[in-house]
Design a protein around this motif. Structure first.
Motif, PDB file in Angstrom:
ATOM      1  N   ASN A   8       0.799  -1.221   0.000  1.00 14.04           N
ATOM      2  CA  ASN A   8       0.000   0.000   0.000  1.00 14.04           C
ATOM      3  C   ASN A   8       0.835   1.276   0.000  1.00 14.04           C
ATOM      4  O   ASN A   8       0.289   2.374   0.075  1.00 14.04           O
TER       5      ASN A   8
ATOM      6  N   ASP B 190      -7.042   2.164   3.819  1.00 14.77           N
ATOM      7  CA  ASP B 190      -8.440   1.777   3.607  1.00 14.77           C
ATOM      8  C   ASP B 190      -8.916   2.304   2.246  1.00 14.77           C
ATOM      9  O   ASP B 190      -8.340   1.949   1.225  1.00 14.77           O
ATOM     10  N   ASN B 191      -9.951   3.158   2.239  1.00 14.16           N
ATOM     11  CA  ASN B 191     -10.478   3.684   0.978  1.00 14.16           C
ATOM     12  C   ASN B 191      -9.859   5.029   0.575  1.00 14.16           C
ATOM     13  O   ASN B 191     -10.284   5.631  -0.408  1.00 14.16           O
ATOM     14  N   LEU B 192      -8.891   5.480   1.352  1.00 13.73           N
ATOM     15  CA  LEU B 192      -8.263   6.771   1.086  1.00 13.73           C
ATOM     16  C   LEU B 192      -6.830   6.557   0.590  1.00 13.73           C
ATOM     17  O   LEU B 192      -6.071   5.793   1.171  1.00 13.73           O
ATOM     18  N   SER B 193      -6.478   7.254  -0.488  1.00 19.26           N
ATOM     19  CA  SER B 193      -5.102   7.205  -0.979  1.00 19.26           C
ATOM     20  C   SER B 193      -4.614   8.632  -1.189  1.00 19.26           C
ATOM     21  O   SER B 193      -5.390   9.519  -1.548  1.00 19.26           O
TER      22      SER B 193
ATOM     23  N   LYS C 290      -1.848   4.203   0.504  1.00 17.44           N
ATOM     24  CA  LYS C 290      -3.278   3.931   0.549  1.00 17.44           C
ATOM     25  C   LYS C 290      -3.642   3.415   1.923  1.00 17.44           C
ATOM     26  O   LYS C 290      -3.035   2.467   2.434  1.00 17.44           O
TER      27      LYS C 290
END
Length: 284
Positions: free
Chosen positions: A204, A260-263, A258
């Motif tokens: 990630n 979770d759903n945030l990058s 990244k």
């Protein structure tokens, strides 16, 4: 592995003929590769234009034809140091010759009748040659997405155009022709050095670093000459020799992650550039 290749033939209307092919010859350590194409194309056409300026009405007709020839080839060798590392040495040669001829007839029909007719004949030829030599390096590390690539290339290009123009009146009387020659001689040298490194910290998170250096040296010699007493004389008000040099060094680095759903991606770039512009004709 082994020998692979293909050859294509092309035919078209208006007249267009060409052939191109590519091949590669490879064993476990070395791969030779090449692509070559040759094309010849002709064409012709015409146009009509009707223009009104206040009480001046102009009827204009242009006929043209062209004849173009283009050649391209590249040849390279790739050496596999191991399964994840390779070095490529390659060269490219491109050349082309474009010839065109046009006849432009302008009629002044302001009074409803033809008041005057002017003919302009233009014969143009353009020759272009380009060469590029490059050395590439690629390294793929054991970790997925972990790569290092580099490239150094040198390119030279010349693009020379010459126009021969004849101008004369054909109505109500045939005048003596005036002759004009326009030359545009353009040559360029380019150097490029580039390095890119990508390191995935984890699945990630990724870090990148790179460098790009570029050098351009270009000269354009533009000349307009008129035939006077059987000799072409350059017009200093329309002719010019222009040189342009450019030096760029750029470094960049960026970090992406990244969660979770945030990058997100954070980057920084430093660039040092210098341009030198010289009007040699006016010494400015």
């Amino acid at each position: 592995l082994g020998f692979n290749g293909n050859v294509n033939l092309n035919l078209g209307l208006p007249e267009s003929t060409g052939t191109n092919g590519s091949f590669n010859l490879r064993n476990n350590k070395i791969n030779f590769f090449s692509t070559t194409s040759v094309r010849h194309r002709t064409g012709n056409g015409y146009s009509y234009t009707n223009t009104r300026y206040s009480n001046l009405l102009i009827d204009e007709k242009t006929d043209w034809k062209s004849d173009d020839y283009n050649f391209f080839t590249n040849l390279g060798v790739e050496y596999y140091v191991d399964d994840k590392t390779s070095i490529i040495l390659s060269g490219v040669i491109k050349s082309g010759v474009d010839e065109s001829f046009s006849k432009n007839i302008v009629k002044d029909i302001s009074s409803g009748n033809i008041r005057s007719v002017n003919d302009r004949l233009r014969d143009e030829r353009e020759d272009e040659v380009s060469n590029e030599y490059a050395l590439d390096f690629f390294k793929d590390f054991n970790k997925k997405g972990h790569t290092l690539s580099a490239r150094v290339s040198i390119e030279t290009n010349t693009d020379d155009g010459v126009e021969d123009i004849e101008d004369f009146s054909s109505f109500p009387y045939i005048s003596t022709s005036s002759y004009e020659k326009v030359t545009n001689l353009d040559k360029q040298n380019r150097f490029l050095a580039q390095l890119d490194y990508v390191y995935p910290v984890d699945e990630n998170t990724q870090f990148e670093f790179g460098y790009r250096g570029r050098n351009v040296d270009r000269e354009t010699d533009y000349d307009v000459s008129y035939l006077i007493n059987n000799r072409y004389n350059s017009d200093p008000g329309l002719s010019n020799i222009f040189t342009y040099k450019e030096f760029i060094n750029a470094f960049y680095s960026q970090f992406g992650k990244k969660v979770d759903n945030l990058s997100y991606l954070f980057g920084i770039r430093f660039e040092d550039s210098k341009q030198e512009i010289n009007q040699r004709t006016t010494n400015q």
